[in-house]
Design a protein around this motif. Sequence first.
Motif, PDB file in Angstrom:
ATOM      1  N   ASP A  66       6.171  -1.671   2.160  1.00  0.00           N
ATOM      2  CA  ASP A  66       5.363  -0.458   2.253  1.00  0.00           C
ATOM      3  C   ASP A  66       5.885   0.541   1.229  1.00  0.00           C
ATOM      4  O   ASP A  66       7.090   0.764   1.122  1.00  0.00           O
ATOM      5  N   MET A  67       4.973   1.098   0.458  1.00  0.00           N
ATOM      6  CA  MET A  67       5.345   2.051  -0.594  1.00  0.00           C
ATOM      7  C   MET A  67       5.152   3.483  -0.094  1.00  0.00           C
ATOM      8  O   MET A  67       4.203   3.777   0.628  1.00  0.00           O
ATOM      9  N   PHE A  68       6.067   4.331  -0.520  1.00  0.00           N
ATOM     10  CA  PHE A  68       6.042   5.744  -0.143  1.00  0.00           C
ATOM     11  C   PHE A  68       6.251   6.591  -1.385  1.00  0.00           C
ATOM     12  O   PHE A  68       6.670   6.085  -2.424  1.00  0.00           O
ATOM     13  N   SER A  69       5.961   7.878  -1.293  1.00  0.00           N
ATOM     14  CA  SER A  69       6.195   8.784  -2.412  1.00  0.00           C
ATOM     15  C   SER A  69       7.287   9.783  -2.083  1.00  0.00           C
ATOM     16  O   SER A  69       7.516  10.116  -0.942  1.00  0.00           O
ATOM     17  N   ASN A  70       7.933  10.227  -3.162  1.00  0.00           N
ATOM     18  CA  ASN A  70       8.896  11.328  -3.102  1.00  0.00           C
ATOM     19  C   ASN A  70      10.113  11.037  -2.223  1.00  0.00           C
ATOM     20  O   ASN A  70      10.257  11.578  -1.136  1.00  0.00           O
ATOM     21  N   ASP A  71      10.998  10.216  -2.740  1.00  0.00           N
ATOM     22  CA  ASP A  71      12.257   9.943  -2.044  1.00  0.00           C
ATOM     23  C   ASP A  71      13.206  11.101  -2.291  1.00  0.00           C
ATOM     24  O   ASP A  71      13.716  11.288  -3.400  1.00  0.00           O
ATOM     25  N   VAL A  72      13.441  11.887  -1.282  1.00  0.00           N
ATOM     26  CA  VAL A  72      14.268  13.087  -1.397  1.00  0.00           C
ATOM     27  C   VAL A  72      15.697  12.730  -1.791  1.00  0.00           C
ATOM     28  O   VAL A  72      16.310  13.414  -2.611  1.00  0.00           O
ATOM     29  N   GLU A  73      16.232  11.643  -1.251  1.00  0.00           N
ATOM     30  CA  GLU A  73      17.635  11.296  -1.509  1.00  0.00           C
ATOM     31  C   GLU A  73      17.884  10.839  -2.950  1.00  0.00           C
ATOM     32  O   GLU A  73      18.905  11.176  -3.538  1.00  0.00           O
TER      33      GLU A  73
ATOM     34  N   ARG B 105      13.298   9.552  -6.635  1.00  0.00           N
ATOM     35  CA  ARG B 105      12.248   8.658  -7.116  1.00  0.00           C
ATOM     36  C   ARG B 105      10.889   9.158  -6.651  1.00  0.00           C
ATOM     37  O   ARG B 105      10.722   9.611  -5.519  1.00  0.00           O
ATOM     38  N   SER B 106       9.902   9.013  -7.533  1.00  0.00           N
ATOM     39  CA  SER B 106       8.553   9.443  -7.160  1.00  0.00           C
ATOM     40  C   SER B 106       7.888   8.408  -6.250  1.00  0.00           C
ATOM     41  O   SER B 106       7.056   8.761  -5.420  1.00  0.00           O
ATOM     42  N   ARG B 107       8.244   7.116  -6.398  1.00  0.00           N
ATOM     43  CA  ARG B 107       7.721   6.051  -5.531  1.00  0.00           C
ATOM     44  C   ARG B 107       8.878   5.158  -5.114  1.00  0.00           C
ATOM     45  O   ARG B 107       9.785   4.907  -5.905  1.00  0.00           O
ATOM     46  N   PHE B 108       8.825   4.668  -3.894  1.00  0.00           N
ATOM     47  CA  PHE B 108       9.857   3.754  -3.411  1.00  0.00           C
ATOM     48  C   PHE B 108       9.271   2.887  -2.315  1.00  0.00           C
ATOM     49  O   PHE B 108       8.253   3.211  -1.714  1.00  0.00           O
TER      50      PHE B 108
ATOM     51  N   THR C  15       0.856  -1.181   0.000  1.00  0.00           N
ATOM     52  CA  THR C  15       0.000   0.000   0.000  1.00  0.00           C
ATOM     53  C   THR C  15       0.892   1.232   0.000  1.00  0.00           C
ATOM     54  O   THR C  15       1.936   1.249   0.643  1.00  0.00           O
ATOM     55  N   GLU C  16       0.481   2.238  -0.733  1.00  0.00           N
ATOM     56  CA  GLU C  16       1.272   3.463  -0.772  1.00  0.00           C
ATOM     57  C   GLU C  16       0.835   4.375   0.356  1.00  0.00           C
ATOM     58  O   GLU C  16      -0.354   4.527   0.620  1.00  0.00           O
ATOM     59  N   GLN C  17       1.808   4.935   1.011  1.00  0.00           N
ATOM     60  CA  GLN C  17       1.549   5.806   2.137  1.00  0.00           C
ATOM     61  C   GLN C  17       2.059   7.202   1.813  1.00  0.00           C
ATOM     62  O   GLN C  17       3.044   7.364   1.115  1.00  0.00           O
ATOM     63  N   ASN C  18       1.371   8.187   2.337  1.00  0.00           N
ATOM     64  CA  ASN C  18       1.800   9.572   2.136  1.00  0.00           C
ATOM     65  C   ASN C  18       2.719  10.052   3.240  1.00  0.00           C
ATOM     66  O   ASN C  18       3.213  11.161   3.189  1.00  0.00           O
ATOM     67  N   THR C  19       2.948   9.206   4.220  1.00  0.00           N
ATOM     68  CA  THR C  19       3.835   9.572   5.316  1.00  0.00           C
ATOM     69  C   THR C  19       5.277   9.261   4.941  1.00  0.00           C
ATOM     70  O   THR C  19       5.563   8.762   3.862  1.00  0.00           O
TER      71      THR C  19
END
Length: 119
Positions: free
Chosen positions: A86-93, A96-99, A2-6
């Motif tokens: 667990d999927m997340f958005s916006n990897d600053v390092e 990537r838009s999803r990781f 599941t993608e999380q916004n956190t």
Amino acid sequence: MTEQNTRPPSNAKRVYRWTDLPAATEAAAYRVYDPDQEPRTFVVSKHMRQVLEGLMQHPIYAASYCRISDQVLPLRRDHGVSICCDMFSNDVETGRSRFGVYVLESKVERVTHNEEDAA
């Protein structure tokens, strides 16, 4: 998945090389406990042991130069270890838009030599 916004857990570890994971690679026995299932014992070695030991310590970023997924799949499929991604958005390092971040859901413990002899 599941993608999380956190944000991912603060203790999630990025793995750039195998030396970023625990060093032990010799064969070792582990016991996995999951609700509503009998405990299971299995033996792993090499990179699979490094990944399992790493997951026992903290979540691990799924995108890795070491191909962590090649070790996670058999842990799930062959040994029944519950590992979620667990999927997340916006990897600053990395930009990537999803990781994803692998998280160990099963309770896993290393079996001591005395326990191996008794089994």
